[in-house]
Design an enzyme around this catalytic site. Structure first.
Site, PDB file in Angstrom:
ATOM      1  N   GLN A 384       0.662  -1.294   0.376  1.00 24.44           N
ATOM      2  CA  GLN A 384       0.182   0.094   0.038  1.00 24.44           C
ATOM      3  C   GLN A 384       0.334   1.632  -0.222  1.00 24.44           C
ATOM      4  OE1 GLN A 384      -2.003  -1.114   3.277  1.00 24.44           O
ATOM      5  NE2 GLN A 384      -4.135  -1.221   2.938  1.00 24.44           N
ATOM      6  N   HIS A 388      -0.525   8.231   7.114  1.00 24.07           N
ATOM      7  CA  HIS A 388      -1.208   8.311   8.583  1.00 24.07           C
ATOM      8  C   HIS A 388      -0.616   9.694   9.413  1.00 24.07           C
ATOM      9  CE1 HIS A 388      -0.911   3.626   8.244  1.00 24.07           C
ATOM     10  NE2 HIS A 388      -2.303   4.399   8.277  1.00 24.07           N
ATOM     11  N   LYS A 468     -15.337   8.546   7.645  1.00 19.67           N
ATOM     12  CA  LYS A 468     -14.379   8.975   6.121  1.00 19.67           C
ATOM     13  C   LYS A 468     -14.649   8.884   4.434  1.00 19.67           C
ATOM     14  CE  LYS A 468     -15.703   3.965   5.070  1.00 19.67           C
ATOM     15  NZ  LYS A 468     -15.311   2.555   5.252  1.00 19.67           N
ATOM     16  N   HIS A 514      -6.351   8.296   8.642  1.00 20.36           N
ATOM     17  CA  HIS A 514      -5.224   6.871   7.573  1.00 20.36           C
ATOM     18  C   HIS A 514      -5.940   7.384   6.293  1.00 20.36           C
ATOM     19  CE1 HIS A 514      -5.968   3.821  11.053  1.00 20.36           C
ATOM     20  NE2 HIS A 514      -6.732   4.411  12.262  1.00 20.36           N
TER      21      HIS A 514
END
Length: 639
Positions: A384, A388, A468, A514
C-alpha cells in the site's frame, strides 16, 4: 377513504382499499402499462411492493417503472425467477436453490446430475424468451412456514424446503407463481412475465451450497437483464471491451507478471512489470517527499498482543496469517497503522510537531479465500501507499482539504479525471461523543467543498470510531474503482496510548488520519493496465522507445541512437534482427511501445530518425535532438 400522496405532492383519494395497479390506472393508461411495482412510505421506511399490493390507509406512493433504479432491480429479480422457470421446463429433475440480484444482473444456483453445457445455456435462454412472450401473470400467495416446507418437499425441491425450515416456525412465507412454476421469494416481482424482454445468460460456474466447501457443488448460472435493448447492448459491448483490456491477459501478452500455483494470491513480477511498479512507486515516493511526509518502514511480523489491543485480532483473525516462535504468537501485518503508532510513540511529541505525516510502502498479507482472488486486483500479499497523519482535532479540516487536492493531481497524472466522492457518516453502534462526530464529519465535508467537489452522503457507513471519505475512480469503460480513502480515527491512538504534549503542557491524544491514494499498488497497476488497455503513457511504459535499423548498414548508427537515448535516462531498446522492417514495426506495436524509431541510410546521413508513435501515427523524420525534446516533454507532462 384512503388518501395517496404522490411524489409531485398531489393527493388522490379513493373510497376504500386500493392496489398499486389501481392507483397507476387512475393516473393514466400509459403509467398503468409501465408500472412494475410501487414504493410506499418515505425515507428509510420506504419499501418496494408488488403492483397487486393493497393499500388500506393513507400513505405516500410512487409508481416504479423501468426508468427507476428500483424498477431495474425488480426486473433482474424477476428474470432470475424466469431463469429457474425455464430450467425446470427443460430439466425437470433439476432442483432450484437460491437466485439473488447482483451488480448488473443476477444468478441462480441449481443442483443437477450433469454439468450444464453452452448448448444448454442457449436452450435455457431461448426458453426464457418463449416463456416471457406468454406474458403469464405473476401471482403471490402466503403460507405458514411448516405448510410451505411440506409443499416444497412434496414437489421434490429439497433445497427450498431446507431454506424454509431455517425460518422461525411462527413466520409465514411468500411464494410467487408464474405459469407452472412456483418459487419461494419475498418479492416484489413484475406483474407479468411479458415485462421481461432484455436479458442474456452469461456463463455457468461452480458454487457450494450455502457457500460452504463441505457441501455439494452446485451450478451457478449468471445472467444480465436491462430495461431496454440499447442498455443491454451497451453493457454487452462494454464486457467485450473489458475482456480485451483484462489485465490478466495483457499481463501475459506484454510479459509483465504472472500468478503461480506455488504461491496463490501473490504476484511474480517480470522485468517489464517491475519497471511499471517502480514507476508508480517512485512517483508516489516523490509525492510523499514533496508534501511533507516522512517515509518510514515497519516490520512484517508483529506480536499477537498488539493486534489484540488494536481490535484487529477480534475482527480480522480469520484473514490474518500467523506464525509462532519460541512459544510466542505473531501475525503478518494485514495493515500498517499499528506500526506507525509505535513509531510515533518513540520520544516525546509536542503540539509543535503536529501535523506529523508518516508514509510507507508497506507490504501487507491477508488470507483471502481462494475463490475471491482475481489476478493482481485481489491478492493475498500487496503493498500500500499507506500514510497516517497525526494531528489535533482542529487540524483535520486543513489536512483533509490538502489531501483531496493532492489526490486529484495524482489521479490526473495517471489518466483519471472522473472521481466520485462519498462521505461515510456515523453508524448507530459507535464510540465517541456526538460533538466529536459533528466536528469530524463537518471537517470531511467542508474539506471537499473547499476542493470544489460534489459528494454523496453514505449515511451510517462510517467506522465505529470515525467517519471517512471514499474516493472512487471512474475508468474509460465507466466502471468504478474505490482506491483512495481518508479516515478519521481517534480510537487507535487511544488503544495504543499515543499522546503528545499540548500547548497547555498537558498530555493529549492525537487524531490519526488513515489515508491512501492508490491503495494497493498491485490493484492500482491492474486498474492502470485496463484503463489504458495496456498502452501505458510514455512516462510509465516499461519500454519507451525501440530503435530499428532497415539494413545492416545502419546497425552502428542505430546503436549510437539508442545509447544517446539511454544516457538521457530513457528506457530504450534496439532491434538489429535481420527481419523486414514492417515485421519489426508490427511486433513492437503489438507490445504497445510508445515510440518506434526507424533508421535507414537517409536518417543515418542526416543524424535523424523516422518516428512512429503508438496508434500507427507517422510523425515523420526529425533530428534526433528534436525527438529527445519531444519525448522529454511528453514524460514531464505525463502525456
Amino acid at each position: 377513504m384512503v388518501s395517496i400522496q404522490l411524489p409531485d405532492g398531489s393527493k388522490r383519494e379513493y373510497p376504500g382499499p386500493v392496489t398499486v395497479a389501481d392507483v397507476a390506472a387512475s393516473i393514466g393508461t400509459g403509467l398503468a402499462k409501465a408500472a412494475l411495482a410501487g414504493r410506499i412510505g418515505e425515507g428509510d421506511a420506504a419499501r418496494i411492493v408488488d403492483t397487486s399490493f393493497t393499500i388500506d390507509r393513507d400513505m405516500p406512493l410512487a409508481i416504479v417503472t423501468d426508468k427507476d433504479a428500483d424498477g431495474l432491480e425488480v426486473i433482474r429479480h424477476s428474470t432470475a425467477h424466469l431463469l429457474a422457470y425455464a430450467v425446470k421446463e427443460l430439466f425437470p429433475d433439476a432442483q432450484v436453490t437460491i437466485g439473488p440480484v447482483i451488480e448488473n444482473g443476477f444468478f441462480y444456483d441449481f443442483s443437477y446430475k450433469r454439468p450444464f453445457t453452452p448448448e444448454d445455456l442457449a436452450a435455457i435462454e431461448a426458453k426464457m424468451t418463449e416463456l416471457a412472450k406468454k406474458d403469464e401473470k405473476v401471482e403471490r400467495r402466503v403460507l405458514p412456514r411448516d405448510e410451505a416446507v411440506a409443499y416444497f418437499k412434496g414437489i421434490g425441491e429439497a433445497y427450498k424446503a431446507e431454506i424454509i425450515a431455517s425460518i422461525p416456525a411462527n413466520e409465514d412465507v411468500s411464494l410467487y407463481r408464474e405459469g407452472q412454476f412456483e418459487d419461494l421469494c419475498r418479492g416484489p416481482h413484475v406483474p407479468s412475465t411479458g415485462k421481461l424482454k432484455h436479458f442474456k445468460l452469461m456463463k455457468v460456474a461452480g458454487a457450494y451450497w450455502r457457500g460452504d466447501h463441505r457441501n455439494e457443488m452446485l451450478q451457478r448460472i449468471y445472467g444480465t437483464a436491462w430495461a431496454t435493448k440499447d442498455e443491454l447492448q451497451k453493457y454487452l459491448t462494454m464486457l467485450e471491451e473489458a475482456e480485451k483490456r483484462d489485465h490478466r491477459r495483457l499481463g501475459r501478452e506484454l510479459d509483465l507478471f504472472h500468478i503461480d500455483e506455488h504461491s496463490p494470491g501473490t504476484v511474480f513480477w517480470h522485468p517489464k512489470g517491475w519497471t511499471v511498479w517502480q514507476g508508480v512507486e517512485q512517483y508516489m515516493r516523490g509525492v510523499y517527499r514533496d508534501n511533507g511526509y516522512k517515509e518510514v518502514k515497519g516490520p512484517q511480523i508483529l506480536d499477537q498482543g498488539l493486534w489484540e489491543k488494536t481490535g484487529h485480532w477480534g475482527k480480522y483473525r480469520e484473514n490474518m496469517f500467523t506464525t509462532e516462535s519460541e512459544k510466542r504468537d505473531y501475525a503478518l501485518k494485514p495493515m500498517n497503522c499499528p506500526g506507525h503508532i509505535l513509531i510515533f510513540k518513540q520520544g516525546i511529541k509536542s503540539y509543535r510537531d503536529l501535523p506529523l505525516r508518516f508514509g510507507e510502502f508497506g507490504q501487507c498479507h491477508r488470507n483471502e479465500p481462494t475463490g475471491g482472488l482475481h489476478g493482481i486486483m485481489r491478492v493475498r500479499a500487496f503493498t500500500q501507499d499507506d500514510g497516517h497523519i497525526f494531528c489535533t482535532e482542529d487540524q483535520i479540516l486543513e489536512e483533509c482539504a490538502a489531501f483531496t487536492q493532492l489526490l486529484q493531481k495524482v489521479y490526473k497524472d495517471f489518466g483519471f479525471t472522473d472521481i466520485i466522492y462519498k462521505v461515510a457518516t456515523r453508524p448507530d453502534a459507535r464510540i465517541g461523543t456526538d460533538e466529536s462526530w459533528d466536528k469530524a464529519e463537518h471537517a470531511l465535508m467542508e474539506s471537499l467543498r473547499r476542493s470544489g467537489c460534489e459528494f454523496e452522503i453514505a449515511k451510517g457507513e462510517g467506522a465505529f470510531y470515525g467517519p471517512k471519505i471514499e474516493y472512487t475512480l471512474k475508468d474509460a469503460l465507466g466502471r468504478h474503482w474505490q482506491c483512495g480513502t481518508m479516515q478519521v480515527d481517534p480510537n487507535m491512538p487511544e488503544r495504543l496510548d499515543a499522546e503528545f504534549v499540548g500547548e497547555d503542557g498537558g498530555r493529549h491524544r492525537p487524531i490519526m488520519l488513515h489515508r491512501a491514494i492508490v491503495g494497493s499498488l498491485e490493484r492500482f497497476i491492474g486498474i492502470l493496465i485496463e484503463q489504458h488497455a495496456g498502452a501505458l503513457p510514455a512516462w510509465l511504459a516499461p519500454v519507451q522507445v525501440v530503435v530499428m535499423n532497415i539494413t545492416e548498414a545502419q546497425a552502428e548508427y542505430a546503436l549510437e541512437v539508442v545509447k544517446t537515448l539511454q544516457k538521457q535516462g530513457l528506457r530504450a531498446e534496439i532491434d538489429l534482427r535481420n527481419e523486414k522492417i514492417n515485421y519489426k514495426i508490427r511486433e513492437h506495436s503489438m507490445q504497445k511501445v510508445p515510440f518506434l524509431l526507424v533508421v535507414g541510410d537517409k536518417e543515418k546521413a542526416n543524424g535523424a530518425v523516422a518516428v512512429r508513435a503508438r496508434g500507427n501515427q507517422d510523425l515523420g523524420v526529425m533530428a534526433l535532438a528534436d525527438f529527445q525534446t519531444k519525448i522529454a516533454s511528453d514524460i514531464a507532462l505525463k502525456v
